[in-house]
Motif scaffolding. Structure first.
Motif, PDB file in Angstrom:
ATOM      1  N   TYR A 313       0.833  -1.207   0.000  1.00  0.00           N
ATOM      2  CA  TYR A 313       0.000   0.000   0.000  1.00  0.00           C
ATOM      3  C   TYR A 313       0.870   1.260   0.000  1.00  0.00           C
ATOM      4  CZ  TYR A 313      -4.191  -2.805   0.975  1.00  0.00           C
ATOM      5  OH  TYR A 313      -5.230  -3.705   0.891  1.00  0.00           O
ATOM      6  N   ASP A 314       1.965   1.235   0.739  1.00  0.00           N
ATOM      7  CA  ASP A 314       2.862   2.397   0.770  1.00  0.00           C
ATOM      8  C   ASP A 314       3.489   2.653  -0.598  1.00  0.00           C
ATOM      9  OD1 ASP A 314       2.343   2.808   3.446  1.00  0.00           O
ATOM     10  OD2 ASP A 314       4.136   1.758   4.142  1.00  0.00           O
ATOM     11  N   MET A 315       3.871   1.582  -1.287  1.00  0.00           N
ATOM     12  CA  MET A 315       4.448   1.729  -2.632  1.00  0.00           C
ATOM     13  C   MET A 315       3.423   2.329  -3.596  1.00  0.00           C
ATOM     14  SD  MET A 315       6.351  -1.953  -2.974  1.00  0.00           S
ATOM     15  CE  MET A 315       7.552  -2.526  -1.766  1.00  0.00           C
ATOM     16  N   ILE A 316       2.184   1.859  -3.496  1.00  0.00           N
ATOM     17  CA  ILE A 316       1.119   2.393  -4.352  1.00  0.00           C
ATOM     18  C   ILE A 316       0.870   3.854  -4.013  1.00  0.00           C
ATOM     19  CG2 ILE A 316      -1.342   2.236  -4.899  1.00  0.00           C
ATOM     20  CD1 ILE A 316      -1.074  -0.825  -4.379  1.00  0.00           C
ATOM     21  N   GLY A 317       0.815   4.161  -2.724  1.00  0.00           N
ATOM     22  CA  GLY A 317       0.569   5.539  -2.306  1.00  0.00           C
ATOM     23  C   GLY A 317       1.619   6.494  -2.847  1.00  0.00           C
ATOM     24  N   TYR A 318       2.877   6.121  -2.705  1.00  0.00           N
ATOM     25  CA  TYR A 318       3.964   6.968  -3.216  1.00  0.00           C
ATOM     26  C   TYR A 318       3.835   7.169  -4.719  1.00  0.00           C
ATOM     27  CZ  TYR A 318       8.579   8.575  -4.599  1.00  0.00           C
ATOM     28  OH  TYR A 318       9.606   9.315  -5.151  1.00  0.00           O
ATOM     29  N   SER A 319       3.619   6.095  -5.438  1.00  0.00           N
ATOM     30  CA  SER A 319       3.611   6.141  -6.905  1.00  0.00           C
ATOM     31  C   SER A 319       2.424   6.937  -7.442  1.00  0.00           C
ATOM     32  CB  SER A 319       3.597   4.720  -7.472  1.00  0.00           C
ATOM     33  OG  SER A 319       4.700   3.980  -6.995  1.00  0.00           O
ATOM     34  N   VAL A 320       1.260   6.784  -6.813  1.00  0.00           N
ATOM     35  CA  VAL A 320       0.081   7.555  -7.234  1.00  0.00           C
ATOM     36  C   VAL A 320       0.288   9.033  -6.942  1.00  0.00           C
ATOM     37  CG1 VAL A 320      -2.372   7.971  -6.800  1.00  0.00           C
ATOM     38  CG2 VAL A 320      -1.535   5.620  -7.010  1.00  0.00           C
ATOM     39  N   ASN A 321       0.702   9.347  -5.733  1.00  0.00           N
ATOM     40  CA  ASN A 321       0.870  10.747  -5.336  1.00  0.00           C
ATOM     41  C   ASN A 321       1.929  11.473  -6.150  1.00  0.00           C
ATOM     42  OD1 ASN A 321      -1.105  10.492  -3.364  1.00  0.00           O
ATOM     43  ND2 ASN A 321       0.350  10.016  -1.729  1.00  0.00           N
ATOM     44  N   LYS A 322       2.932  10.735  -6.635  1.00  0.00           N
ATOM     45  CA  LYS A 322       4.025  11.335  -7.406  1.00  0.00           C
ATOM     46  C   LYS A 322       3.779  11.319  -8.916  1.00  0.00           C
ATOM     47  CE  LYS A 322       6.793  12.377  -3.967  1.00  0.00           C
ATOM     48  NZ  LYS A 322       7.167  13.774  -3.643  1.00  0.00           N
ATOM     49  N   GLY A 323       2.643  10.778  -9.349  1.00  0.00           N
ATOM     50  CA  GLY A 323       2.272  10.862 -10.757  1.00  0.00           C
ATOM     51  C   GLY A 323       2.906   9.826 -11.667  1.00  0.00           C
ATOM     52  N   TYR A 324       3.335   8.692 -11.114  1.00  0.00           N
ATOM     53  CA  TYR A 324       3.886   7.637 -11.968  1.00  0.00           C
ATOM     54  C   TYR A 324       2.762   6.908 -12.696  1.00  0.00           C
ATOM     55  CZ  TYR A 324       8.490   8.485 -10.072  1.00  0.00           C
ATOM     56  OH  TYR A 324       9.676   9.083  -9.750  1.00  0.00           O
ATOM     57  N   LYS A 325       3.120   6.204 -13.775  1.00  0.00           N
ATOM     58  CA  LYS A 325       2.128   5.524 -14.609  1.00  0.00           C
ATOM     59  C   LYS A 325       1.964   4.055 -14.247  1.00  0.00           C
ATOM     60  CE  LYS A 325       1.639   9.220 -17.189  1.00  0.00           C
ATOM     61  NZ  LYS A 325       0.460  10.079 -16.977  1.00  0.00           N
ATOM     62  N   ARG A 326       3.059   3.422 -13.843  1.00  0.00           N
ATOM     63  CA  ARG A 326       3.015   1.982 -13.547  1.00  0.00           C
ATOM     64  C   ARG A 326       3.938   1.651 -12.374  1.00  0.00           C
ATOM     65  NH1 ARG A 326       4.426  -1.812 -18.477  1.00  0.00           N
ATOM     66  NH2 ARG A 326       6.442  -0.814 -18.126  1.00  0.00           N
ATOM     67  N   ILE A 327       3.595   0.562 -11.683  1.00  0.00           N
ATOM     68  CA  ILE A 327       4.505  -0.029 -10.701  1.00  0.00           C
ATOM     69  C   ILE A 327       4.836  -1.432 -11.189  1.00  0.00           C
ATOM     70  CG2 ILE A 327       4.896  -0.642  -8.283  1.00  0.00           C
ATOM     71  CD1 ILE A 327       2.517   1.171  -7.567  1.00  0.00           C
ATOM     72  N   ILE A 328       6.122  -1.709 -11.325  1.00  0.00           N
ATOM     73  CA  ILE A 328       6.560  -3.044 -11.715  1.00  0.00           C
ATOM     74  C   ILE A 328       6.787  -3.832 -10.431  1.00  0.00           C
ATOM     75  CG2 ILE A 328       8.177  -4.381 -13.118  1.00  0.00           C
ATOM     76  CD1 ILE A 328       6.543  -2.187 -14.635  1.00  0.00           C
ATOM     77  N   PHE A 329       5.802  -4.642 -10.063  1.00  0.00           N
ATOM     78  CA  PHE A 329       5.873  -5.395  -8.814  1.00  0.00           C
ATOM     79  C   PHE A 329       6.675  -6.694  -8.950  1.00  0.00           C
ATOM     80  CE2 PHE A 329       2.037  -3.152  -6.904  1.00  0.00           C
ATOM     81  CZ  PHE A 329       2.738  -2.664  -5.815  1.00  0.00           C
ATOM     82  N   ALA A 330       7.027  -7.047 -10.180  1.00  0.00           N
ATOM     83  CA  ALA A 330       7.870  -8.224 -10.450  1.00  0.00           C
ATOM     84  C   ALA A 330       7.189  -9.522 -10.033  1.00  0.00           C
ATOM     85  CB  ALA A 330       9.241  -8.061  -9.789  1.00  0.00           C
ATOM     86  N   ARG A 331       8.011 -10.550  -9.794  1.00  0.00           N
ATOM     87  CA  ARG A 331       7.482 -11.874  -9.477  1.00  0.00           C
ATOM     88  C   ARG A 331       7.376 -12.070  -7.965  1.00  0.00           C
ATOM     89  NH1 ARG A 331      11.142 -13.086 -13.966  1.00  0.00           N
ATOM     90  NH2 ARG A 331       9.829 -13.627 -15.738  1.00  0.00           N
ATOM     91  N   THR A 332       6.955 -13.242  -7.576  1.00  0.00           N
ATOM     92  CA  THR A 332       6.772 -13.673  -6.179  1.00  0.00           C
ATOM     93  C   THR A 332       5.531 -13.023  -5.570  1.00  0.00           C
ATOM     94  OG1 THR A 332       8.069 -11.956  -5.028  1.00  0.00           O
ATOM     95  CG2 THR A 332       9.273 -13.884  -5.875  1.00  0.00           C
ATOM     96  N   ALA A 333       4.974 -13.695  -4.564  1.00  0.00           N
ATOM     97  CA  ALA A 333       3.809 -13.203  -3.814  1.00  0.00           C
ATOM     98  C   ALA A 333       2.708 -12.725  -4.762  1.00  0.00           C
ATOM     99  CB  ALA A 333       4.237 -12.081  -2.866  1.00  0.00           C
ATOM    100  N   LEU A 334       2.396 -13.553  -5.745  1.00  0.00           N
ATOM    101  CA  LEU A 334       1.497 -13.132  -6.819  1.00  0.00           C
ATOM    102  C   LEU A 334       0.103 -12.786  -6.307  1.00  0.00           C
ATOM    103  CD1 LEU A 334       2.483 -15.850  -9.476  1.00  0.00           C
ATOM    104  CD2 LEU A 334       3.529 -13.620  -9.085  1.00  0.00           C
TER     105      LEU A 334
END
Length: 382
Positions: A313-334
């Protein structure tokens, strides 16, 4: 192949052509600065090579390769102690331990190469195949036989370019998907994302935040990363050793080197309870993308505080608030990544064994080594 197209192999990122970054401008993971950091902070069992592709004297393509020696890594982790794991490790170390990857084994996604428009993609791939064979020859002269050659992490459209005779002997494989979180344009703030969650997943968010009471989070400076170095490595190893499959372990000063050289492109967040570091996560800025990098946590705190979910949730919050387009969450913990809104994107690779007989059975070999992964995709939105 056009004889004007050639390649050159560099054993140090310090020797790359001065105009290397003109081509790598759209991907931080192919820039000379990142490659220098990668080289300096690489796991003990990984050696990097850098490949320049030329049209006469002009640089028209670039690529990264990594030699991985798996003979000293317990590849199938310490979580599962069973006969199958023992057999896997024995076979892997004796018949598959020397691996040449065209790409970046520490990341997920197409971070293997980029070509100028003047270089047709299939011409570039032919050059990379030749370069891979040349690197194999260099290792052979040192007494090391490359068992496996791998071209990794391509989308369904990218992998089509490999349908040429030179790659016919390679086995096409697909492993765990890349979990990618697309940030909707209408989400101007993190609250907009929360508002789009269905009741079930808003309740999950509230429950996670409630559990996290007592945890403080802050961005760590280079000096702080250095000071907490031992604890950071301990937390990283706690997570890494429980992974179902490992090809490397990061060295103790890995994050310090990244912060020192990537500066604000590399973000390190520490999570504390009563002043004690109980977890961390890291992010790398890559244009309009945020790539999640390695993390670590105390397993007991993770269970009690839903720490990993709170990190997402913190990663999403940072990325949304800063105007990024995508988060590459990679593999594991699908599944847990799916529960916060990430979608699986199928990735493909090509693999070939240097032993022609074993290569005939690559599909069976690959199925034996690939850890089984069953998970259910979630849709957290209304």
């Amino acid at each position: 192949m056009n004889p004007a197209f050639t390649f050159k192999i560099y054993t140090s990122a310090s020797n790359l052509p001065s105009n290397w970054d003109h081509l790598a401008v759209n991907n931080i993971f192919l820039t000379s600065n990142y490659l220098k950091v990668l080289e300096a902070s690489a796991p003990e069992n990984i050696a990097c090579h850098f490949i320049g592709l030329f049209n006469n004297e002009d640089l028209v393509g670039l690529a990264l390769s990594q030699f991985i020696n798996l003979s000293h890594v317990s590849s199938f982790g310490e979580r599962d102690h069973c006969l199958k794991t023992e057999v896997r490790n024995f076979v892997f170390k004796n018949f598959c331990s020397n691996v040449l990857v065209i790409g970046n084994n520490t990341l997920t996604g197409q971070n293997a190469f980029c070509f100028d428009e003047i270089l047709p993609v299939q011409e570039g791939l032919l050059l990379l195949n030749k370069a891979a064979k040349e690197i194999q020859n260099q290792f052979f002269k040192k007494g090391l036989n490359i068992h496996l050659t791998v071209f990794k992490d391509f989308s369904a459209s990218d992998i089509q370019h490999f349908k040429i005779p030179e790659f016919k002997s390679f086995f096409l494989f697909s492993t765990q998907p890349n979990m990618i979180f697309e940030i909707k344009e209408k989400w101007q703030l993190f609250d907009d994302y929360i508002g789009d969650l269905s009741k079930k997943y808003r309740d999950q968010y509230k429950r996670a935040r409630k559990k996290a009471e007592g945890i403080s989070k802050r961005k760590l400076s280079l000096e702080e990363i250095r000071n907490y170095n031992d604890r950071i490595h301990e937390l990283y190893m706690d997570v890494a050793k429980n992974a179902p499959f490992n090809t490397f372990y990061l060295p103790e000063n890995h994050f310090e080197i990244f912060k020192k050289h990537l500066h604000d492109k590399f973000l390190f967040y520490g999570y504390f309870i009563d002043g004690e570091l109980i977890g961390f996560n890291t992010l790398i800025k890559n244009g309009t993308d945020i790539d999640t990098y390695f993390l670590g946590y105390d397993e007991k705190c993770q269970r009690e505080k839903m720490l990993y979910l709170n990190m997402l949730y913190d990663m999403i919050g940072y990325s949304v608030n800063k105007g990024y387009k995508r988060i590459i969450f990679a593999r594991t913990a699908l599944e847990i990544k799916s529960s916060v809104g990430a979608k699986p994107v199928k990735m493909f690779g090509l693999i070939k064994h240097s032993n022609g007989v074993l290569n005939l059975f690559m599909s069976k070999l690959f199925g034996f080594f690939e850890p089984e992964m069953n998970w259910q995709e979630r849709n957290p939105f209304k």
